[in-house]
Write an enzyme that holds these catalytic residues in place. Structure first.
Site, PDB file in Angstrom:
ATOM      1  N   MET A  11       0.864  -1.177   0.000  1.00  0.00           N
ATOM      2  CA  MET A  11       0.000   0.000   0.000  1.00  0.00           C
ATOM      3  C   MET A  11       0.908   1.238   0.000  1.00  0.00           C
ATOM      4  SD  MET A  11      -3.111  -1.241   0.170  1.00  0.00           S
ATOM      5  CE  MET A  11      -4.146   0.088   0.717  1.00  0.00           C
ATOM      6  N   ASP A  85      -4.981  -2.256 -12.939  1.00  0.00           N
ATOM      7  CA  ASP A  85      -4.818  -1.886 -11.532  1.00  0.00           C
ATOM      8  C   ASP A  85      -5.527  -2.927 -10.668  1.00  0.00           C
ATOM      9  OD1 ASP A  85      -3.908  -0.290  -9.449  1.00  0.00           O
ATOM     10  OD2 ASP A  85      -5.578   1.114  -9.551  1.00  0.00           O
ATOM     11  N   GLU A  86      -5.074  -3.068  -9.432  1.00  0.00           N
ATOM     12  CA  GLU A  86      -5.673  -3.993  -8.455  1.00  0.00           C
ATOM     13  C   GLU A  86      -5.680  -5.430  -8.988  1.00  0.00           C
ATOM     14  OE1 GLU A  86      -6.071  -2.907  -5.532  1.00  0.00           O
ATOM     15  OE2 GLU A  86      -6.304  -0.755  -5.800  1.00  0.00           O
ATOM     16  N   ALA A  87      -4.613  -5.811  -9.665  1.00  0.00           N
ATOM     17  CA  ALA A  87      -4.533  -7.133 -10.304  1.00  0.00           C
ATOM     18  C   ALA A  87      -4.541  -8.283  -9.308  1.00  0.00           C
ATOM     19  CB  ALA A  87      -3.282  -7.209 -11.186  1.00  0.00           C
TER      20      ALA A  87
END
Length: 192
Positions: A11, A85-87
């Protein structure tokens, strides 16, 4: 020859801003880009890639039923690059389909996401990205509590770290902190 990339980080490491930067660079050269993201992360809205610094862009939301290969194959013109994104939230099926896009459609795919969850376990999408991608790159950031490299994520509930619970809980700074191994293993040092 196109390649399949996995760019991972904890993050706050700048994954989303990197996607938006890469998309901008392609578009500045007149090359079409396909932005995609998991439908699970709706913090900025469904199908939006959004950075904490306030920049966002519309994207195609990938849900569990989406046939990504057929969707991409049907596009005309073909994108010069696909950015995801956010794979980490994608399924094994999705990751194999993106590998097929690279191999059969000759379109480069750059997937961005977390490698491990707050329990220090791999996400399904991350596991198969680590297995299938041609290039793996770490996007680095520092521990929330010291100056070491952050490699893990602490889930916080009411200001206290938790190590059990459902893997999927969408959140940002209010729920997760990037930390080094020492502060993951000894989070009490952070609280005191």
């Amino acid at each position: 020859m196109s390649q399949f990339y996995f760019r991972y980080g904890t993050m706050n490491s700048g994954k989303s801003i990197d996607i938006l930067k890469v998309a901008h660079n392609y578009e500045e050269e007149g090359k079409p880009v396909l932005l995609m993201t998991s439908s699970l992360d709706t913090r900025a809205g469904l199908g939006v890639v959004s950075s904490r610094i306030g920049i966002s862009k519309e994207a195609v939301a990938i849900d569990e039923k989406m046939d990504v290969f057929n969707y991409i194959e049907s596009l005309n013109p073909k994108p010069a690059c696909i950015l995801i994104d956010e794979a980490q939230f994608l399924s094994k099926t999705h990751i194999y389909a993106f590998a097929k896009v690279v191999d059969d459609l000759n379109v480069p795919v750059m997937a961005y996401g977390l490698k491990n969850d707050f329990r220090n376990e791999l996400f399904e999408g991350s596991k198969y990205l680590l297995l299938l991608t041609d290039k793996i790159e770490e996007i680095k950031t520092i521990c929330w509590n010291c100056t070491k490299k952050a490699t893990m994520v602490l889930r916080m509930v009411d200001g206290k770290p938790v190590f059990e619970g459902a893997q999927l809980q969408i959140g940002g700074n209010e729920s997760y902190l990037p930390v080094c191994r020492k502060h993951y293993m000894n989070p009490v040092e952070m609280i005191e």
